[in-house]
Design a protein around this motif. Structure first.
Motif, PDB file in Angstrom:
ATOM      1  N   ARG A 275       0.833  -1.198   0.000  1.00 28.64           N
ATOM      2  CA  ARG A 275       0.000   0.000   0.000  1.00 28.64           C
ATOM      3  C   ARG A 275       0.872   1.255   0.000  1.00 28.64           C
ATOM      4  N   GLN A 276       0.415   2.291  -0.689  1.00 33.67           N
ATOM      5  CA  GLN A 276       1.117   3.568  -0.746  1.00 33.67           C
ATOM      6  C   GLN A 276       0.113   4.664  -1.080  1.00 33.67           C
ATOM      7  N   ARG A 277       0.545   5.885  -0.936  1.00 28.91           N
ATOM      8  CA  ARG A 277      -0.366   6.994  -1.240  1.00 28.91           C
ATOM      9  C   ARG A 277      -0.616   7.044  -2.750  1.00 28.91           C
ATOM     10  N   MET A 278      -1.878   6.966  -3.149  1.00 31.56           N
ATOM     11  CA  MET A 278      -2.208   6.894  -4.566  1.00 31.56           C
ATOM     12  C   MET A 278      -3.264   7.913  -4.985  1.00 31.56           C
ATOM     13  N   SER A 279      -3.701   8.784  -4.082  1.00 31.19           N
ATOM     14  CA  SER A 279      -4.749   9.735  -4.423  1.00 31.19           C
ATOM     15  C   SER A 279      -4.242  10.746  -5.446  1.00 31.19           C
ATOM     16  N   MET A 280      -5.154  11.215  -6.322  1.00 31.11           N
ATOM     17  CA  MET A 280      -4.712  12.122  -7.383  1.00 31.11           C
ATOM     18  C   MET A 280      -5.815  13.078  -7.804  1.00 31.11           C
ATOM     19  N   LEU A 281      -5.393  14.177  -8.423  1.00 30.54           N
ATOM     20  CA  LEU A 281      -6.281  15.162  -9.038  1.00 30.54           C
ATOM     21  C   LEU A 281      -6.176  15.040 -10.550  1.00 30.54           C
ATOM     22  N   LEU A 282      -7.320  14.950 -11.224  1.00 25.56           N
ATOM     23  CA  LEU A 282      -7.380  14.955 -12.685  1.00 25.56           C
ATOM     24  C   LEU A 282      -7.970  16.289 -13.112  1.00 25.56           C
TER      25      LEU A 282
ATOM     26  N   LYS B 205      -1.066  17.870   0.485  1.00 29.03           N
ATOM     27  CA  LYS B 205      -0.208  16.712   0.756  1.00 29.03           C
ATOM     28  C   LYS B 205      -0.936  15.388   0.541  1.00 29.03           C
ATOM     29  N   HIS B 206      -2.271  15.429   0.532  1.00 31.55           N
ATOM     30  CA  HIS B 206      -3.026  14.190   0.366  1.00 31.55           C
ATOM     31  C   HIS B 206      -3.021  13.696  -1.086  1.00 31.55           C
ATOM     32  N   PHE B 207      -2.626  14.557  -2.015  1.00 32.83           N
ATOM     33  CA  PHE B 207      -2.662  14.185  -3.430  1.00 32.83           C
ATOM     34  C   PHE B 207      -1.240  14.045  -3.959  1.00 32.83           C
ATOM     35  N   GLN B 208      -0.901  12.828  -4.328  1.00 35.26           N
ATOM     36  CA  GLN B 208       0.454  12.560  -4.786  1.00 35.26           C
ATOM     37  C   GLN B 208       0.673  12.999  -6.231  1.00 35.26           C
TER      38      GLN B 208
END
Length: 281
Positions: free
Chosen positions: A65-72, A188-191
């Protein structure tokens, strides 16, 4: 759109069986999903890198598991809403989430932004992906986050990477949000922040050729050049508003045009082949 390999019928992306011939749709493999990201090399690189990192962690016996959140981020009609399910399927194939379909929140629907309902939706997305569409509605004109967005950030802080959150929206307000130094605790929540551009005529040709190949057709090089010329005309007409495709704009309209052209060339190729067979007998 989910195109049936057996009969070529167009089906809903979530369909499990073809509405025309009844063939079962098998979950697409990761390579096929990444290959469908025409004109989106940065997103493809992110997902390829995620796959490599996941495999390396597992080989080392570490938690994958790793940080995977993103903005499109992209203009209206660039098919951002269709990328949420695709990214979710990739994460599911990599066994990073346990659900193959995302839980969707449309920020244009005010009733979905009620505090209690938003918390319940976030909980329902556990072990999977929460996809927030039209997220620009959760920011002021100055790019400052409104209460529903702040609630989402609060929920993300206590979630320990679960669920993965993907947000999609227009550049207006989102870019202002991303550039504000005082909002680093939210950012910081969006990698990853991924720009979703329109297709080029060459990319449309690639889509049309891939559609033909899935249906069992092959295009010779001279026919491919004809297809590219038609795509340039379609691109010009859609951008100028002269196209018969008026229900959508941007990337979605161009993708529909490419698939329409692939059907035209498939019919033309079939007719040529039939004439050749008649002449040979």
């Amino acid at each position: 759109m989910n195109t049936c390999a057996s009969c070529g019928a167009a089906n809903r992306p979530s369909a499990k069986f073809c509405k025309r011939c009844g063939s079962e749709f098998k979950p697409p493999e990761t390579d096929a999903l990444l290959g469908s990201l025409v004109g989106l090399q940065p997103l493809r690189d992110i997902l390829d890198g995620l796959r490599a990192e996941t495999e390396a962690r597992r080989r080392a016996g570490r938690d994958a598991r790793q940080r995977m959140s993103m903005l499109l981020i992209g203009e209206s009609g660039t098919a951002k809403s269709r990328l949420g399910p695709l990214i979710t399927q990739v994460l599911y194939n990599l066994q990073l989430v346990k659900k193959a379909q995302p839980v969707v929140v449309n920020a244009l629907q005010q009733d979905e932004l009620d505090s209690q309902k938003l918390a319940a939706t976030f909980a329902r997305a556990k072990d999977g992906v929460l996809f927030v569409d039209n997220v620009q509605q959760l920011f002021s004109e100055q790019g400052e986050p409104l209460p529903p967005f702040q609630q989402l950030m609060h929920l993300m802080e206590g979630s320990e990477l679960d669920p993965v959150v993907i947000m999609a929206g227009l550049p207006v307000r989102l870019l202002a949000f991303w550039q504000q130094e005082q909002l680093r605790n939210f950012q910081k929540h969006f990698q990853h922040m991924v720009n979703i551009p329109d297709y080029t005529p060459a990319e449309l040709t690639e889509i049309a050729v891939a559609t033909l190949q899935r249906q069992g057709f092959k295009l010779p090089e001279d026919t491919r050049q004809q297809l590219l010329m038609r795509m340039r005309w379609l691109y010009r007409d859609i951008k100028s508003g002269r196209s018969r495709i008026r229900t959508m704009n941007g990337r979605l309209a161009l993708e529909e045009a490419a698939e329409m052209e692939s059907a035209y060339f498939a019919r033309a190729g079939t007719e040529v082949e039939m004439r050749r067979r008649r002449l040979s007998h």
